[in-house]
Enzyme design. Structure first.
Site: not given
Ligand code: UDX
Length: 480
Positions: A47, A132, A166, A291, A294
């Site tokens: 990496k 986290t 992400e 996230c 978990k």
């Molecule tokens: C999340 C948190 O948003 C972020 O603050 C934290 O630091 C890490 O975890 P992330 O995992 O990148 O970020 O994705 P996010 O955009 O939050 O979506 C998480 C999941 O929820 C995805 O599977 C997404 O498709 C789903 N989702 C999100 C929904 O089904 N509906 C929504 O309205 C929003």
């Protein structure tokens, strides 16, 4: 209480970031963008050499450009944590905290890093937990360092959780809603405040080449100083609350389906209440990613261990699991039987605009469809390579070059990830490619009326089914 540190020049603080995953790499590159000198440490030599060569290893907007700009000047990559500890003033721990079998976060990587830092610690350092982690981790890190013979006045442990998503990680980092710093000493709080000063005093947003986003020099992000335990709980509680919002709207979407209401209208109606807000009310096939699943499990486990009844989180998880099964039933209801059916799948990543497939509900559904005896042609703009490594192609699973190839001669097209580009597909071309013009959309990317006008049978989440304008028959209607 420790003595106060005087910091004359904010960018004099040298920063080490341990771990070059999503959080670590984004934090390292963004600290460089803010003007700091950064060392990013990872114990994986492959990496490190990839990063030294300019390969970001992850698909993330703005990251390649920033890495190119700062690598070998403001940011260096190495495997030697001892050297990084001796050189830097603040050491951010951003290593993985995977889920253990019991649902707890596995903190062995954090502990190993803390012990290694302790071995090279001879002058005052601020150790920052960025991963986290559950409440009390801060204290465990402190104890681990002390047990390794380091005097208490030589370090402080601070909790500085990260809230980046992400796909928009760089802009989330540089334009945060808030910066949370949990510190039990003024000295450590001063160092962290200085690190984030380019954002909190608005200076960063006046630079001509700054990464654009919602914060401005007139509206910079606030820095919230809390106790270490509060900061740890803020992180878990934030993610759990967002997951709860998603499960809530998914449960409401099921209610809408049962009553022929429209969840998009309901979500808008709820979200316009400023106390609720419109975000994270998009129904779908359930949340996934590295996230939410978990963190909800870890937060529930913390509550269990403390004897607190937090069954609400168990319900959040239950709804999320159920949502995937319900979607499978929806596919079945459109096709009558599944064995031997050819399904085109759009999307494999856990959400759009990323190549991450960790805990992806899309992949779970692909596995469920395969288990039902379907043959699948799948397309994802970025996550196909990773998926093929985890789920190798075979007689029943092919990875194809675009959305139209996935639709080609399929009995139905299933949309599992909310990639923006799927929303702009040529519907006439899609219709011609499919054997039967049936689309089952787990992300509500299309307007049912438009799909109907283009001759599709269209099933989505929490909205009435739509049928081809000229072909509204009972035989194609899904089972109630
Ligand atoms: C999340 C948190 O948003 C972020 O603050 C934290 O630091 C890490 O975890 P992330 O995992 O990148 O970020 O994705 P996010 O955009 O939050 O979506 C998480 C999941 O929820 C995805 O599977 C997404 O498709 C789903 N989702 C999100 C929904 O089904 N509906 C929504 O309205 C929003």
């Amino acid at each position: 209480m420790s003595t106060t540190t005087r910091i004359d020049n904010k960018t004099d603080i040298k920063i080490a970031v341990v771990g070059s995953g999503y959080v670590g790499l984004v934090a390292a590159v963004c600290f460089a963008e803010m003007g700091h000198d950064v060392i990013c440490v990872d114990n994986d030599e492959r990496k490190v050499s990839a990063l030294q060569g300019g390969d970001t290893l992850i698909h993330e907007n703005n990251l390649p450009e920033l890495l190119e700009r700062y690598r070998n000047n403001k940011i260096r990559f190495m495997t030697d944590l001892g050297e990084a500890t001796r050189t830097c003033d603040a050491i951010f721990i951003a290593v993985g905290t995977p889920q253990s079998e019991t649902g707890d976060a596995d903190l062995s990587y954090v502990e190993a890093v803390a012990c290694e830092i302790a071995r090279s610690l001879t002058t005052y350092k601020v150790i920052v937990e960025k991963s986290t982690v559950p409440v009390y981790t801060n204290e465990w890190i402190r104890r681990a360092i002390e047990r390794n013979g380091v005097a208490r006045e030589l370090f402080d442990v601070v909790s500085n959780p990260e809230f980046l998503r992400e796909g928009t990680a760089v802009s989330d980092f540089l334009h945060p809603d808030r910066i949370v710093v949990g510190a039990n000493s003024d000295r450590a709080a001063t160092v962290l405040s200085a690190i984030y000063a380019p954002l909190t005093d608005g200076e960063y947003y006046t630079r001509p080449d700054h990464i654009a986003g919602p914060c401005t020099a007139d509206a910079p992000p606030p820095l919230l100083l809390t106790s270490t335990k509060s900061a740890e709980i803020i992180k878990h509680a934030s993610n759990a609350f967002l997951a709860l919002k998603i499960s809530f709207i998914n449960a409401v979407s099921n209610l809408c389906e049962a009553t022929d209401a429209n969840v998009e209208q309901v979500a808008r109606g709820i979200g316009l209440d400023s106390r609720i807000g419109p975000k994270f009310l998009r129904p779908g096939i359930g949340y996934g990613g590295s996230c939410f699943p978990k963190d909800v499990a870890a937060f529930r486990s913390v509550a269990d261990q403390l004897g607190i009844d937090f069954n609400l989180l168990t319900e959040v998880e239950k709804i999320n699991t159920h949502q995937k099964k319900r979607f499978l039933s929806k596919v079945r209801s459109a096709l009558w039987t599944l064995r031997g059916k050819r399904i085109g799948v759009l999307g494999l990543a856990f959400k759009g605009e990323t190549d991450d497939i960790r805990d992806s509900p899309a992949i779970e559904l692909v596995e469920m469809l395969l288990a039902e005896g379907c043959t699948i042609a799948a397309f994802d703009p970025a996550a196909m390579k990773r998926t093929a490594d985890a789920l190798p192609p075979g007689p029943n699973l092919r990875y194809v070059e675009d959305a139209y190839a996935a639709a080609d001669d399929a009995d139905a097209l299933v949309i599992l990830t909310d990639w923006q580009e799927f929303g702009t597909l040529d519907l006439n071309k899609l219709n011609t490619a499919l054997r039967y013009p049936i689309v089952i959309d787990g992300r509500n990317l299309f307007d049912p009326q438009v799909m109907s006008d283009h001759g599709f049978t269209y099933l989505s989440i929490g909205r009435p089914a739509a049928y081809p304008v000229r072909e509204l028959t009972a035989s194609t209607s899904p089972t109630p």
